[in-house]
Motif scaffolding. Structure first.
Motif, PDB file in Angstrom:
ATOM      1  N   TYR A  22       1.122  -1.538  -0.008  1.00  6.31           N
ATOM      2  CA  TYR A  22       0.391  -0.218  -0.232  1.00  6.31           C
ATOM      3  C   TYR A  22       1.051   1.039   0.005  1.00  6.31           C
ATOM      4  O   TYR A  22       1.065   2.246  -1.302  1.00  6.31           O
ATOM      5  N   HIS A  25       2.481   1.455  -3.193  1.00  2.00           N
ATOM      6  CA  HIS A  25       1.377   1.566  -4.719  1.00  2.00           C
ATOM      7  C   HIS A  25       0.043   2.783  -4.591  1.00  2.00           C
ATOM      8  O   HIS A  25       0.191   2.783  -5.598  1.00  2.00           O
ATOM      9  N   ALA A  26      -0.037   2.646  -3.617  1.00  2.00           N
ATOM     10  CA  ALA A  26      -1.229   3.692  -3.596  1.00  2.00           C
ATOM     11  C   ALA A  26      -1.193   5.084  -3.684  1.00  2.00           C
ATOM     12  O   ALA A  26      -1.831   5.651  -4.357  1.00  2.00           O
ATOM     13  N   PRO A  27       0.029   5.498  -3.243  1.00  2.00           N
ATOM     14  CA  PRO A  27       0.481   7.000  -3.352  1.00  2.00           C
ATOM     15  C   PRO A  27       0.791   7.337  -5.224  1.00  2.00           C
ATOM     16  O   PRO A  27      -0.704   8.114  -5.757  1.00  2.00           O
ATOM     17  N   TRP A  28       0.144   6.850  -6.195  1.00  2.00           N
ATOM     18  CA  TRP A  28       0.749   7.065  -7.593  1.00  2.00           C
ATOM     19  C   TRP A  28      -0.873   6.259  -8.139  1.00  2.00           C
ATOM     20  O   TRP A  28      -1.044   6.709  -9.014  1.00  2.00           O
ATOM     21  N   GLN A  30      -3.866   6.676  -6.221  1.00  2.00           N
ATOM     22  CA  GLN A  30      -4.658   7.894  -5.849  1.00  2.00           C
ATOM     23  C   GLN A  30      -4.481   8.969  -7.003  1.00  2.00           C
ATOM     24  O   GLN A  30      -5.205   9.269  -6.955  1.00  2.00           O
ATOM     25  N   VAL A  31      -3.151   9.118  -7.203  1.00  2.00           N
ATOM     26  CA  VAL A  31      -2.896   9.799  -8.193  1.00  2.00           C
ATOM     27  C   VAL A  31      -3.360  10.006  -9.883  1.00  2.00           C
ATOM     28  O   VAL A  31      -4.089  11.046  -9.861  1.00  2.00           O
ATOM     29  N   LEU A  47      -9.632   3.033  -4.106  1.00  2.00           N
ATOM     30  CA  LEU A  47      -8.377   2.917  -3.027  1.00  2.00           C
ATOM     31  C   LEU A  47      -8.102   1.189  -2.687  1.00  2.00           C
ATOM     32  O   LEU A  47      -8.136   0.222  -2.400  1.00  2.00           O
ATOM     33  N   PHE A  51      -6.952  -2.849  -3.197  1.00  2.00           N
ATOM     34  CA  PHE A  51      -6.284  -3.656  -1.980  1.00  2.00           C
ATOM     35  C   PHE A  51      -6.820  -4.423  -1.266  1.00  2.00           C
ATOM     36  O   PHE A  51      -5.928  -5.604  -1.780  1.00  2.00           O
TER      37      PHE A  51
ATOM     38  N   VAL B  41       6.583  10.592  -7.878  1.00  2.00           N
ATOM     39  CA  VAL B  41       4.945  11.379  -7.586  1.00  2.00           C
ATOM     40  C   VAL B  41       4.554  11.247  -6.024  1.00  2.00           C
ATOM     41  O   VAL B  41       3.760  11.792  -5.956  1.00  2.00           O
ATOM     42  N   ALA B  45       0.625  12.807  -3.506  1.00  2.00           N
ATOM     43  CA  ALA B  45      -0.884  12.218  -3.461  1.00  2.00           C
ATOM     44  C   ALA B  45      -1.223  13.009  -2.417  1.00  2.00           C
ATOM     45  O   ALA B  45      -0.475  13.588  -1.151  1.00  2.00           O
TER      46      ALA B  45
END
Ligand SMILES: [Zn+2]
Lengths: 171, 269
Positions: A22, A25-28, A30-31, A47, A51, B41, B45
């Motif tokens: 998480y 990979h969750a940040p990109w 989310q973007v 999201l 997961f 990136v 976020a």
């Protein structure tokens, strides 16, 4: 730890491995999701479901292919389902038209447009949305239709029109 | 990806929705294949949104139920992940448990009719561990099979874990055998041939696939029982001391080979 090793640990019930996945990979995701849907609640739900699906589906991971691509494949389909479920939901955020992009930004980025880029950017937002959903996100015609809230036939005709315009612009 | 990475200004513009479609698309194509830029990136976020989605994820996972058998195994000292591996019930396995219960129930009901119930029970019971192990373990019916192929989980340990759920039903069949067959010694007659068939099934599964292994062994066993009946006049001929000894040799031999093989693999690593 490699992504594939994380998936194997997750398949064996390792919550810490899921937490690591998480964080990674969750940040990109989310973007990228946020560029397709303006509603934060929907993005958060997509999201979360991604997961949970990874937790449940890790056992079916075959060990080939890329974990990032796999996760995005899940995420964009969760988003399609969630958007389709909300009838009066705000439509896709879309990407601002190049004309709207500020002059400041153009200078900041200082990029020369290639022919293809010019041609693509000249397409109407309707057409570019279809190209993005089918070509870039890898959705099927049916999934693209649900995401964009248009009939499947419209997806096909818009895709055909986009192809024709691109061919004309590049010839 | 070596060398080229997405410009930091592009990533920032992309994250706040400012990049035009074409450049956004090329950023996205690069992100899918580049862990470095995915990490770059991340600061763009929404941290609050990420925290909210993670809390939601954990909530859902906590609500996913663990089966009573899984909880029992954890209480008995297995780690939660091992317990999850051991159970992971499939519809096919549930059908098998129901089948075993039916075999046992039929044997009890038919006990008083004539002696044939006992012989029928003895013929079928040895196949129960074989099919149970195959269903617990073989590909196609066992979702974890692909994980095992990908993950370096000790295969023997996994097989033993997966066979755990077979034990209660095997015990049930033993008890029923004790009720149906005269004398407690008779109840266990089927056990050794049954275990031998199960271990042979595990070995053959790797070679010919789980369906062919189970079907072939089951067919061979039925032929053996039939020929024993023709030549000796009783199915008990299929449970003669010679068969019991041969079964023990197969079980012990396979376990020894598996243990030695596992140690050699560990030595190589
Ligand atoms: Zn990069």
């Amino acid at each position: 730890m490699e992504d594939t090793a994380l998936i194997a640990s997750i398949a064996q019930g390792d919550r810490n491995a899921l937490a690591t996945l998480y964080t990674r990979h969750a940040p990109w995701l989310q973007v990228r999701l946020r560029r397709r849907c303006a509603d934060d609640d929907v993005v958060a739900e997509a999201l979360q479901e991604t997961f949970v699906a990874a937790w449940r589906g890790a056992g079916r991971w075959r060990g080939d292919g890329d974990v990032a691509a796999w996760l995005w494949g899940i995420a964009v389909r969760r988003l399609v389902d969630l958007v389709a479920k909300r009838p009066r939901h705000r439509s896709l955020a879309g990407v601002p038209d190049p004309v709207v992009a500020s002059a400041e930004e153009q200078v900041l980025l200082g990029v020369e447009y290639a022919d293809v880029a010019t041609a693509l950017n000249r397409l109407s937002p309707d057409l570019i949305a279809v190209v993005q959903a089918t070509v870039l996100d890898g959705l099927t015609t049916r999934e693209a239709a649900r995401l964009l809230r248009i009939p499947q036939g419209t997806v096909k005709t818009r895709m055909a029109r986009a192809r024709m315009l691109l061919r004309e612009a590049l010839s | 990806m070596t060398g080229w990475h997405t410009d930091e200004d592009w990533l920032a513009a992309y994250a706040r929705g400012g990049l035009d479609r074409v450049r956004a698309a090329s950023v996205e194509q690069h992100l899918i294949g580049c862990a470095t830029c995915r990490a770059a990136v991340a600061p763009h976020a929404d941290a609050a949104l990420l925290a909210r989605a993670w809390t939601g994820t954990v909530d859902v996972l906590d609500r996913l139920r663990t089966s009573p058998f899984e909880r029992l195994l954890t209480v008995l000292g297995l780690s939660p992940s091992a317990a999850r591996l051991a159970t992971g019930a499939s519809a096919a396995r549930r059908a098998w448990v129901v089948g075993c219960v039916l075999v046992a129930a039929f044997a009890i009901v038919a006990r008083d009719m004539d002696g044939r119930a006992a012989t029928w029970f003895l013929t079928v019971a040895p196949l129960a561990p074989l099919t149970g192990v195959a269903l617990a373990y073989g590909p196609g019916v066992f979702a974890m099979h692909e994980v095992v192929a990908a993950a370096p989980y000790p295969r023997l340990r996994l097989v033993l874990l997966r066979c755990l759920p077979v034990l209660p039903t095997t015990a049930l069949l033993l008890v029923v055998g004790g009720l149906v067959l005269p004398g407690t010694a008779g109840a266990g007659l089927w056990l050794l041939p049954g275990l031998a068939l199960a271990t042979l099934g595990m070995v053959l599964e790797r070679v010919v696939g789980v369906r062919a292994a189970v079907a072939g062994l089951a067919g061979l066993w039925m032929c053996g029982v039939a020929s024993a009946r023709i030549t000796t006049g009783s199915v008990l001929g299929a449970f003669s001391p010679a068969v019991q000894v041969a079964s023990s040799v197969i079980v012990v031999g396979t376990v020894v080979v598996a243990l030695v093989g596992a140690r050699r693999i560990r030595g190589v690593r």
